[in-house]
Design an enzyme around this catalytic site. Sequence first.
Site, PDB file in Angstrom:
ATOM      1  N   HIS A  72       2.029  32.281  15.893  1.00 44.21           N
ATOM      2  CA  HIS A  72       2.405  33.668  15.626  1.00 44.21           C
ATOM      3  C   HIS A  72       3.290  33.729  14.393  1.00 44.21           C
ATOM      4  O   HIS A  72       4.250  32.966  14.265  1.00 44.21           O
ATOM      5  CB  HIS A  72       3.170  34.262  16.809  1.00 44.21           C
ATOM      6  CG  HIS A  72       2.327  34.464  18.025  1.00 44.21           C
ATOM      7  ND1 HIS A  72       2.775  35.210  19.110  1.00 44.21           N
ATOM      8  CD2 HIS A  72       1.089  34.034  18.359  1.00 44.21           C
ATOM      9  CE1 HIS A  72       1.832  35.218  20.044  1.00 44.21           C
ATOM     10  NE2 HIS A  72       0.810  34.498  19.606  1.00 44.21           N
ATOM     11  N   TYR A 200       8.564  43.063  22.552  1.00 38.31           N
ATOM     12  CA  TYR A 200       9.803  43.295  23.299  1.00 38.31           C
ATOM     13  C   TYR A 200      10.055  44.795  23.290  1.00 38.31           C
ATOM     14  O   TYR A 200      10.253  45.388  22.220  1.00 38.31           O
ATOM     15  CB  TYR A 200      10.980  42.587  22.641  1.00 38.31           C
ATOM     16  CG  TYR A 200      11.000  41.085  22.792  1.00 38.31           C
ATOM     17  CD1 TYR A 200      11.839  40.473  23.724  1.00 38.31           C
ATOM     18  CD2 TYR A 200      10.196  40.267  21.994  1.00 38.31           C
ATOM     19  CE1 TYR A 200      11.879  39.094  23.856  1.00 38.31           C
ATOM     20  CE2 TYR A 200      10.225  38.889  22.116  1.00 38.31           C
ATOM     21  CZ  TYR A 200      11.067  38.306  23.055  1.00 38.31           C
ATOM     22  OH  TYR A 200      11.104  36.937  23.181  1.00 38.31           O
ATOM     23  N   PRO A 291      16.164  34.126  29.083  1.00 39.24           N
ATOM     24  CA  PRO A 291      14.885  33.843  28.425  1.00 39.24           C
ATOM     25  C   PRO A 291      14.519  34.813  27.310  1.00 39.24           C
ATOM     26  O   PRO A 291      13.486  34.623  26.663  1.00 39.24           O
ATOM     27  CB  PRO A 291      13.883  33.927  29.581  1.00 39.24           C
ATOM     28  CG  PRO A 291      14.529  34.835  30.587  1.00 39.24           C
ATOM     29  CD  PRO A 291      15.997  34.568  30.481  1.00 39.24           C
ATOM     30  N   LYS A 295      14.518  30.346  24.173  1.00 43.07           N
ATOM     31  CA  LYS A 295      15.217  29.201  23.614  1.00 43.07           C
ATOM     32  C   LYS A 295      15.390  28.015  24.555  1.00 43.07           C
ATOM     33  O   LYS A 295      15.775  26.927  24.110  1.00 43.07           O
ATOM     34  CB  LYS A 295      16.599  29.630  23.117  1.00 43.07           C
ATOM     35  CG  LYS A 295      16.574  30.604  21.960  1.00 43.07           C
ATOM     36  CD  LYS A 295      15.836  30.014  20.779  1.00 43.07           C
ATOM     37  CE  LYS A 295      15.740  30.988  19.624  1.00 43.07           C
ATOM     38  NZ  LYS A 295      14.872  30.482  18.550  1.00 43.07           N
ATOM     39  N   TYR A 384      14.945  33.384  15.628  1.00 42.90           N
ATOM     40  CA  TYR A 384      13.825  33.322  16.578  1.00 42.90           C
ATOM     41  C   TYR A 384      12.919  32.131  16.289  1.00 42.90           C
ATOM     42  O   TYR A 384      12.514  31.417  17.200  1.00 42.90           O
ATOM     43  CB  TYR A 384      13.024  34.620  16.538  1.00 42.90           C
ATOM     44  CG  TYR A 384      12.217  34.847  17.798  1.00 42.90           C
ATOM     45  CD1 TYR A 384      12.661  35.718  18.780  1.00 42.90           C
ATOM     46  CD2 TYR A 384      11.015  34.179  18.022  1.00 42.90           C
ATOM     47  CE1 TYR A 384      11.944  35.921  19.938  1.00 42.90           C
ATOM     48  CE2 TYR A 384      10.280  34.370  19.176  1.00 42.90           C
ATOM     49  CZ  TYR A 384      10.749  35.243  20.139  1.00 42.90           C
ATOM     50  OH  TYR A 384      10.024  35.429  21.291  1.00 42.90           O
TER      51      TYR A 384
END
Length: 390
Positions: A72, A200, A291, A295, A384
Site C-alpha cells: 500500500h 480509518y 492497534p 505498530k 505510519y
Amino acid sequence: MRTQVAIVGGGPAGLLLSHLLHLHGIDSVVLERRSQEYVQHRVRAGVLEQGTADLLREAGVGDRMQREGDVHDGVHLQFDEERLRIPFRELTGRGITVYGQQEVVRDLAERRRRDGGQVLFEVADVGVHDVTTDRPFVRFTHEGVERELHADFVAGCDGFHGICRDTIPAGTRTVYERVYPFGWLGVLASVAPSCGELIYANHANGFALHSMRSAEVSRFYLQCAPDESLDEWPDERIWAELQTRLGTPGWTLHEGPIIDKTVTAMRSFVAEPLRHGRLFLAGDSAHIVPPTGAKGLNLAVSDVDRLADAVATYHRTGSTTGLDGYSAACLQRVWRVQNFSWWMTSLTHHFGGPDAAFERRLQRAQFDYLRTSTAAATTLAENYVGLPLR
C-alpha cells in the site's frame, strides 16, 4: 540441555530472533506453551512497516510475503463522510505491506524447521532462573518430562501474559500503563475488500476501520465498549454500523458472510527496563500499543533485530556495548511509537465524558490540518510507514 540463547515464546518475536541468531551462527532453543497449530493460525495484525518487510526479505524469509503481500502506498482518513488520502510513497518514498501476522509466523516456523532449529511447542511449568549470574537457565516440562535449558542469555518473547517480565523484581521494574475506555469489535468477513487501502473513519457513532487479509477476506473493526458482549452484535447490526460509519457518497461497502468476531480491550503498556542481568525482554512481554497505529508486530521486530545484533557482537568480539545499551535504545523507539499510537487513537476515537463535543471539534481541526498541511501529512506518513529499525 544447553544452548547459547534460550528463547521463551514461539510467536513472531521469538521465531524471528531464533532465525536472526542462526544467520549469525548462534544456537538457540525456542520454548512455546501453545500448540504449533494455535500459534500458526491465530489471526492477528497484518500491517508491516517498510523496515519490517525489508528485514524479512534480507533475512531470507520474505519470499511468500513478496508474492502474496499487498503493498500500500497510502492510507485513508475519514471524518463523517469526508475522506482524505495520505500518500505515503509521495511523501516519504516508502509504503507498507499488508501480510497477516500468522503468515509471518508460518514462514518463520517453516524456515526454522528447514534449518534444523529447535522449537518446542506445548511446554508447561516454565520458570526462568539465575538470570543475574553468568549461568541462567529455564526449567520447563515437555511431553511430561521436567527439563532444564542452560544458556548464555534468556530472551523473554512470551507476550503480555508471559512469565518472563515478572522475573524482574518489582522493585527493579517500573510499569507505565493507560487503559482506554473502549475496545475494538474485530470482524473477519468472506468478502473482497471494498477499498485497495486501509480506511480509518471517525464518525459520530464511533471509530471504524476497513482493512483486509487477502483478495477474498476483509477485516473490519468497530469501536465498542471494552466488555461488550458478542451477543449484542448480530451480523445485521455489524453491517449496518459499518455502512453508517464508513459510508461516503459514491462509494460502496460490499457485504459478505462474517466468519469471525472478537472484542479486544485497548491499552498502552510499557515495562522498564527491558533487561535484567542476562534476561532480555522483547515484543509484547515489554510493551503493548493500541492497534490504531499498527505498530505491535513492527515494534517486536525492531527489538529482536537489535537484540540479535547485540548478542552476535558479544559472541564475535566479547563487547557488551550492544547488550548494555539494548534497553535504552529500544525504549527510545517504544515511546516514539506509543506517542504515535496514542495520537492516532485520539484522532479517530470517541472518549466520551462531559467534554465530548469539545473533543470532537478538536478532532475536526486536526483532520482539516492534515488535509491542508503537507508537513502534517508527512509526519503522519513518516510514522505510519515506520522509522528506520536502527
